[in-house]
Write an enzyme that holds these catalytic residues in place. Structure first.
Site, PDB file in Angstrom:
ATOM      1  N   SER A   1      -4.055   4.936  -2.086  1.00  0.00           N
ATOM      2  CA  SER A   1      -3.404   4.443  -3.309  1.00  0.00           C
ATOM      3  C   SER A   1      -4.490   3.917  -4.231  1.00  0.00           C
ATOM      4  O   SER A   1      -5.553   3.481  -3.744  1.00  0.00           O
ATOM      5  CB  SER A   1      -2.436   3.299  -2.962  1.00  0.00           C
ATOM      6  OG  SER A   1      -2.051   2.615  -4.147  1.00  0.00           O
TER       7      SER A   1
ATOM      8  N   TYR B   1      -1.118  -4.609   1.688  1.00  0.00           N
ATOM      9  CA  TYR B   1      -0.910  -3.150   1.590  1.00  0.00           C
ATOM     10  C   TYR B   1      -2.157  -2.511   0.986  1.00  0.00           C
ATOM     11  O   TYR B   1      -2.677  -1.510   1.491  1.00  0.00           O
ATOM     12  CB  TYR B   1       0.331  -2.902   0.731  1.00  0.00           C
ATOM     13  CG  TYR B   1       0.510  -1.489   0.220  1.00  0.00           C
ATOM     14  CD1 TYR B   1       1.148  -0.519   0.998  1.00  0.00           C
ATOM     15  CD2 TYR B   1       0.078  -1.123  -1.060  1.00  0.00           C
ATOM     16  CE1 TYR B   1       1.330   0.777   0.512  1.00  0.00           C
ATOM     17  CE2 TYR B   1       0.264   0.154  -1.545  1.00  0.00           C
ATOM     18  CZ  TYR B   1       0.884   1.102  -0.759  1.00  0.00           C
ATOM     19  OH  TYR B   1       1.065   2.374  -1.237  1.00  0.00           O
TER      20      TYR B   1
ATOM     21  N   LYS C   1      -4.888   0.318   2.328  1.00  0.00           N
ATOM     22  CA  LYS C   1      -5.180   1.557   1.598  1.00  0.00           C
ATOM     23  C   LYS C   1      -6.688   1.694   1.348  1.00  0.00           C
ATOM     24  O   LYS C   1      -7.232   2.800   1.337  1.00  0.00           O
ATOM     25  CB  LYS C   1      -4.387   1.606   0.285  1.00  0.00           C
ATOM     26  CG  LYS C   1      -2.874   1.751   0.501  1.00  0.00           C
ATOM     27  CD  LYS C   1      -2.535   3.028   1.273  1.00  0.00           C
ATOM     28  CE  LYS C   1      -1.049   3.277   1.364  1.00  0.00           C
ATOM     29  NZ  LYS C   1      -0.706   4.532   2.059  1.00  0.00           N
TER      30      LYS C   1
HETATM   31  N1  LIG Z   1       5.233   5.769  -4.819  1.00  0.00           N
HETATM   32  C1  LIG Z   1       4.104   5.270  -5.258  1.00  0.00           C
HETATM   33  O1  LIG Z   1       4.018   4.738  -6.377  1.00  0.00           O
HETATM   34  C2  LIG Z   1       2.859   5.348  -4.419  1.00  0.00           C
HETATM   35  C3  LIG Z   1       1.650   4.974  -5.007  1.00  0.00           C
HETATM   36  C4  LIG Z   1       0.481   5.035  -4.254  1.00  0.00           C
HETATM   37  C5  LIG Z   1       0.530   5.482  -2.940  1.00  0.00           C
HETATM   38  N2  LIG Z   1       1.722   5.828  -2.382  1.00  0.00           N
HETATM   39  C6  LIG Z   1       1.703   6.273  -0.990  1.00  0.00           C
HETATM   40  O2  LIG Z   1       2.358   7.526  -0.880  1.00  0.00           O
HETATM   41  C7  LIG Z   1       2.954   7.642   0.417  1.00  0.00           C
HETATM   42  C8  LIG Z   1       4.407   8.044   0.308  1.00  0.00           C
HETATM   43  O3  LIG Z   1       5.106   7.067  -0.434  1.00  0.00           O
HETATM   44  P1  LIG Z   1       6.488   7.363  -1.166  1.00  0.00           P
HETATM   45  O4  LIG Z   1       6.420   6.635  -2.448  1.00  0.00           O
HETATM   46  O5  LIG Z   1       6.800   8.813  -1.143  1.00  0.00           O
HETATM   47  O6  LIG Z   1       7.505   6.587  -0.199  1.00  0.00           O
HETATM   48  P2  LIG Z   1       9.087   6.814   0.098  1.00  0.00           P
HETATM   49  O7  LIG Z   1       9.724   7.589  -0.977  1.00  0.00           O
HETATM   50  O8  LIG Z   1       9.616   5.474   0.455  1.00  0.00           O
HETATM   51  O9  LIG Z   1       9.062   7.707   1.418  1.00  0.00           O
HETATM   52  C9  LIG Z   1       8.480   7.196   2.578  1.00  0.00           C
HETATM   53  C10 LIG Z   1       8.657   8.182   3.716  1.00  0.00           C
HETATM   54  O10 LIG Z   1       8.008   7.645   4.868  1.00  0.00           O
HETATM   55  C11 LIG Z   1       8.953   7.506   5.942  1.00  0.00           C
HETATM   56  N3  LIG Z   1       8.568   6.326   6.696  1.00  0.00           N
HETATM   57  C12 LIG Z   1       8.553   5.036   6.308  1.00  0.00           C
HETATM   58  N4  LIG Z   1       8.108   4.238   7.302  1.00  0.00           N
HETATM   59  C13 LIG Z   1       7.829   5.071   8.344  1.00  0.00           C
HETATM   60  C14 LIG Z   1       7.343   4.856   9.658  1.00  0.00           C
HETATM   61  N5  LIG Z   1       7.058   3.642  10.120  1.00  0.00           N
HETATM   62  N6  LIG Z   1       7.194   5.940  10.451  1.00  0.00           N
HETATM   63  C15 LIG Z   1       7.492   7.176  10.019  1.00  0.00           C
HETATM   64  N7  LIG Z   1       7.955   7.437   8.789  1.00  0.00           N
HETATM   65  C16 LIG Z   1       8.118   6.391   7.973  1.00  0.00           C
HETATM   66  C17 LIG Z   1      10.315   7.422   5.257  1.00  0.00           C
HETATM   67  O11 LIG Z   1      11.376   7.892   6.080  1.00  0.00           O
HETATM   68  P3  LIG Z   1      12.133   6.979   7.190  1.00  0.00           P
HETATM   69  O12 LIG Z   1      12.509   5.722   6.495  1.00  0.00           O
HETATM   70  O13 LIG Z   1      13.281   7.816   7.604  1.00  0.00           O
HETATM   71  O14 LIG Z   1      11.164   6.797   8.308  1.00  0.00           O
HETATM   72  C18 LIG Z   1      10.098   8.393   4.103  1.00  0.00           C
HETATM   73  O15 LIG Z   1      10.229   9.736   4.557  1.00  0.00           O
HETATM   74  C19 LIG Z   1       2.708   6.297   1.106  1.00  0.00           C
HETATM   75  O16 LIG Z   1       1.544   6.391   1.898  1.00  0.00           O
HETATM   76  C20 LIG Z   1       2.461   5.354  -0.057  1.00  0.00           C
HETATM   77  O17 LIG Z   1       1.684   4.237   0.322  1.00  0.00           O
HETATM   78  C21 LIG Z   1       2.880   5.771  -3.090  1.00  0.00           C
END
Ligand SMILES: NC(=O)c1ccc[n+]([C@@H]2O[C@H](COP(=O)([O-])OP(=O)(O)OC[C@H]3O[C@@H](n4cnc5c(N)ncnc54)[C@H](OP(=O)(O)O)[C@@H]3O)[C@@H](O)[C@H]2O)c1
Length: 261
Positions: free
Chosen positions: A150, A163, A167
């Site tokens: 991130s 968090y 990262k």
């Molecule tokens: N969205 C942003 O703005 C942003 C920015 C920077 C980085 N990121 C990074 O991008 C990645 C994806 O984020 P996202 O925004 O797509 O999140 P999201 O929409 O909340 O999706 C998260 C996914 O991870 C699964 N998950 C959560 N905890 C888990 C665990 N302990 N074990 C296995 N699966 C798990 C969830 O499914 P279940 O709940 O069914 O397990 C879901 O499929 C993350 O690494 C996040 O830190 C996101």
């Protein structure tokens, strides 16, 4: 140049929604067989069905499967990697996408339970899944690992400090693993800015317009923005890139105010 993954097998953690789902869909459209993984079976089954039903060139191919696994549990990582080998006969691409953030507030106020849970999923989990993939398949047949970091790992901001520390660790873990696993395996990371998913809803929904106006590209990220970069880094087009973290943030980090996630 068209980016393809024909004949490759990919495993994506956190693939039931958001960025992980977009990456899984993009990889399947590019010809890969894809194992989706997350904790909740119904959401995973729905995500797999959605990709199979609605993605170009994927309908009826049987190239999408799913397996329940907790990203912070090394035994479940091993089981998921084994299930991928059983189903598709190999593993070429691992995307460590799942992450968690159970604490919002000052770093000094986080309790030990939340601290450890965040480390377990976001940091140790990334290493554990990479170890599983290496031992079971990649040491022999090579491959690519992609970690979701991130821009929070490259900047300082209030509220999500722990968090962000995990990262930052992912960014260094990426460099370290690239040094250890090359030349067989390339290891890279993506550092997204604010992307419109459930995970970040509390950050973007109340302030989308204000934040967008500050960004050089004048909009927040969509999961597909991240998926396109993931496909590039995991394809042969990136065959001389390893140990790198690609920032995809609409220009957020280039602004004087710095990062927004
Ligand atoms: N969205 C942003 O703005 C942003 C920015 C920077 C980085 N990121 C990074 O991008 C990645 C994806 O984020 P996202 O925004 O797509 O999140 P999201 O929409 O909340 O999706 C998260 C996914 O991870 C699964 N998950 C959560 N905890 C888990 C665990 N302990 N074990 C296995 N699966 C798990 C969830 O499914 P279940 O709940 O069914 O397990 C879901 O499929 C993350 O690494 C996040 O830190 C996101």
């Amino acid at each position: 140049m068209e980016l393809r993954l024909d004949g490759k097998v990919a495993l994506v953690t956190g693939a039931s929604r958001g960025i992980g789902l977009a990456i899984a869909r993009r990889f399947a459209e590019a010809g890969a067989s894809v194992m989706l993984s997350s904790r909740k079976e119904p959401a995973l089954a729905a995500a797999a069905a959605d990709i199979e039903a609605g993605s170009a060139g994927v309908v009826g191919t049987g190239q999408v499967a799913w397996q329940v696994a907790h990203a912070g549990d090394p035994d479940q990582a091993d089981a998921c990697v084994r299930a991928t080998l059983d189903r598709f006969g190999g593993l070429d691409v691992l995307v460590n996408n799942a992450a968690t953030n159970p604490h919002y507030g000052p770093l000094v106020e986080i309790d030990r339970g939340r601290m450890e849970k965040t480390l377990e999923v976001n940091q140790s989990g990334v290493l554990a899944w990479s170890q599983s993939a290496w031992r079971a398949a990649m040491a022999e047949r090579g491959g690519a690992v992609l970690n979701l970091a991130s821009i929070g790992g490259l900047s300082v901001e209030p509220g999500i400090g722990w968090y962000n520390v995990t990262k930052a660790a992912v960014i260094h873990l990426t460099r370290q693993l690239a040094g250890e696993l090359g030349p067989a395996v390339r290891v890279n990371a993506l550092a997204p800015g604010l992307v419109k998913t459930e995970f970040a809803r509390a950050l973007w929904e109340p302030a989308e317009e204000v934040i967008s106006r500050r960004l050089p590209l004048r909009r927040l990220g969509e999961p597909e923005d991240i998926a396109n970069a993931a496909l590039f880094l995991c394809s042969d087009a990136a065959s001389w890139i390893t140990g790198q973290t690609l920032v995809i943030d609409g220009g957020a980090l280039s602004m004087p105010s710095g990062g927004v996630v």
